[in-house]
Design an enzyme around this catalytic site. Structure first.
Site, short mmCIF file in Angstrom:
data_model
loop_
_atom_site.label_atom_id
_atom_site.label_comp_id
_atom_site.label_asym_id
_atom_site.label_seq_id
_atom_site.Cartn_x
_atom_site.Cartn_y
_atom_site.Cartn_z
N THR A 1 0.87 -1.18 0.00
CA THR A 1 0.00 0.00 0.00
C THR A 1 0.91 1.23 0.00
O THR A 1 1.33 1.68 -1.06
CB THR A 1 -0.96 0.00 1.21
OG1 THR A 1 -0.22 -0.31 2.38
CG2 THR A 1 -2.05 -1.05 1.03
N LYS B 1 4.58 -6.88 4.92
CA LYS B 1 3.99 -5.73 4.23
C LYS B 1 3.41 -4.80 5.27
O LYS B 1 2.79 -5.26 6.24
CB LYS B 1 2.90 -6.25 3.32
CG LYS B 1 2.15 -5.27 2.50
CD LYS B 1 0.68 -5.22 2.91
CE LYS B 1 0.15 -3.82 2.73
NZ LYS B 1 0.12 -3.06 3.95
N THR C 1 -2.43 -3.86 10.52
CA THR C 1 -2.52 -3.91 9.11
C THR C 1 -1.24 -4.53 8.58
O THR C 1 -1.13 -4.67 7.39
CB THR C 1 -2.66 -2.50 8.61
OG1 THR C 1 -3.64 -1.86 9.33
CG2 THR C 1 -2.95 -2.46 7.15
N GLU D 1 6.29 4.82 7.11
CA GLU D 1 5.82 6.00 6.37
C GLU D 1 6.67 7.23 6.71
O GLU D 1 6.73 7.66 7.86
CB GLU D 1 4.34 6.25 6.68
CG GLU D 1 3.46 5.22 5.98
CD GLU D 1 1.98 5.34 6.31
OE1 GLU D 1 1.20 4.70 5.62
OE2 GLU D 1 1.63 6.08 7.24
N ASN E 1 -0.27 10.80 5.55
CA ASN E 1 -1.45 10.47 6.34
C ASN E 1 -2.51 11.55 6.38
O ASN E 1 -3.64 11.31 6.82
CB ASN E 1 -1.04 10.05 7.74
CG ASN E 1 -0.45 8.67 7.66
OD1 ASN E 1 -1.15 7.74 7.30
ND2 ASN E 1 0.84 8.56 7.94
N THR F 1 -8.06 4.74 2.28
CA THR F 1 -8.33 3.42 1.67
C THR F 1 -9.72 3.45 1.05
O THR F 1 -10.57 4.23 1.47
CB THR F 1 -8.28 2.34 2.75
OG1 THR F 1 -8.96 2.79 3.89
CG2 THR F 1 -6.85 2.02 3.07
#
Lengths: 259, 259
Positions: free
Chosen positions: A2, A29, A40, A127, A254, A259
């Site tokens: 993602t 991931k 997640t 991130e 963010n 999503t």
């Protein structure tokens, strides 16, 4: 993938007690919402060893505790972290059992190592991450205390922005250790920065700042990896937590990612 | 002022039971490292009422609990928050005692109101803040549970960056309620956004997303103030926590600010 920028894969071959070779390979991931208590984040580890499912379950829990449960990107635990460990026996090696301690330990160590390497790759690709921070708390009353303090430091927005700014701000680190709620005696606390396989610099001794070279301390933070070591000198408790820093990029991703 | 951009002052006059007038006035300072459990935040509240020191202490604790202990900018508790309440009796009004319930309540409410207004001013001027987020958790099993969930939402980096991005990301809010560890039944949980003195929009009903207008939801977040209401429908517990968002500016200030 993602918001991942790179795929994360690790493979490792080990020899068991009888000389047979097995392989442990994994992928993971995840880049944000990373503060696993195995929530997640997705990770799969596979092996061609022969292992009983119950023993696999026991090993995967231990592997998760020493790897994915020791990392944080943003302190936000996800609702659906997953680590799967699958064994198909295709190597034709003897079944792994606790009776054969050598093979068992070789196998377990391999799984733990693969999980730890994958977990570190997640942090490296966190991130907006520009730093990989290895937070090592020693001398706590217990391992749990040490982990609680390490997570508190790892999740502090002030600590994470200081590392992004390459600012040797030890005060913010000790503050986060303090508000973690564990037993601390400031007059006994030491703090060091260390570059992996490189220089180690003490900034605080028994709660007091040393006359360290500010430029030298700053330069240690210009690389991608840095260790922070806090020694509380109270007991045998110890823990490591791996964290990324907090950058403009994290906010950008963010504020606009959906999503 | 350190990273404060504006001074924070409040004054309020009230009439006591016998008709005499007293004044309660306060100031507060602080913009980062704000997650008080009354810890770098400084606040002074003064009054010309006549009050016994022990009663003052009792009132200041209650005022702190409903004000400064309900705010967060960055989740970093400081080592030295201070709230002082001083009374000099200069108004010449009768001494405040619990025996005169009317005067006692008038006085206590005035102190609590001054403290709450100061606390909200701190959040409005939080480092890099572009939003004032009022997080209201209702229907929890207890007030403590509600406060724990509200703080979990208030401190989530993902929630705070979503508000900075004006993104009605209710999933991140419910995720933070969930990982707070309190009792939640997703199939009973409702979530609303509300503009103060304005529109109220339900996004989630009994754990399921409603078919709300995404543009309308986004527009509600373009103002400076927004309320999030989560109703757990489990019990009488309720709490409000006030938080700022997480912006590029927060990272900028804290990557480079040093004392």
């Amino acid at each position: 993938m993602t918001t991942d920028t790179v795929p994360k894969e690790v493979a490792l071959s080990v020899s068991l007690g009888d000389g047979s070779k097995i392989t442990v390979a994994g992928m993971a991931k995840g880049a944000g919402m990373i503060h696993p208590n195995m929530a997640t984040l997705l990770s799969m580890v596979v092996t061609d060893a022969t292992v009983d499912p119950e023993l696999l379950q026991e090993i995967v829990r231990e592997a998760a505790d020493g790897s994915f449960n020791c990392i944080t990107v943003d302190g936000d635990m996800s609702t659906n972290d997953t680590l799967l460990l699958l064994a198909n026996g295709a190597a034709g090696a003897p079944a792994i059992t606790k009776d054969d301690a050598e093979s068992y330990n070789e196998f377990k160590d391999a799984v733990c190592k693969v999980a730890r390497k994958l977990a570190k790759k997640i942090v490296s690709d966190g991130e907006g991450a520009t730093k990989f921070i290895d937070i090592h708390i020693k001398g706590a009353l217990s391992d749990q205390d040490a982990k609680r303090a390490a997570k508190s430091v790892a999740n502090s927005a002030l600590v994470k922005t200081a590392f992004f700014g390459e600012d040797p701000n030890w005060g913010r680190i000790l503050c986060a250790v303090g508000y973690s709620g564990i037993e601390v005696d400031p007059s006994q606390t030491d703090l060091f920065f260390k570059v992996p396989h490189g220089k180690k610099l003490q900034l605080v001794s028994q709660g007091q700042p040393l006359e360290y070279d500010e430029t030298e301390a700053h330069e240690m933070l210009t690389g991608r990896k840095v260790c922070v070591i806090v020694d509380l000198h109270l007991g045998p408790g110890e823990a490591k937590v791996w964290a990324s820093d907090f950058s403009f990029k994290y906010v950008e991703i963010n504020a606009h990612y959906r999503t």
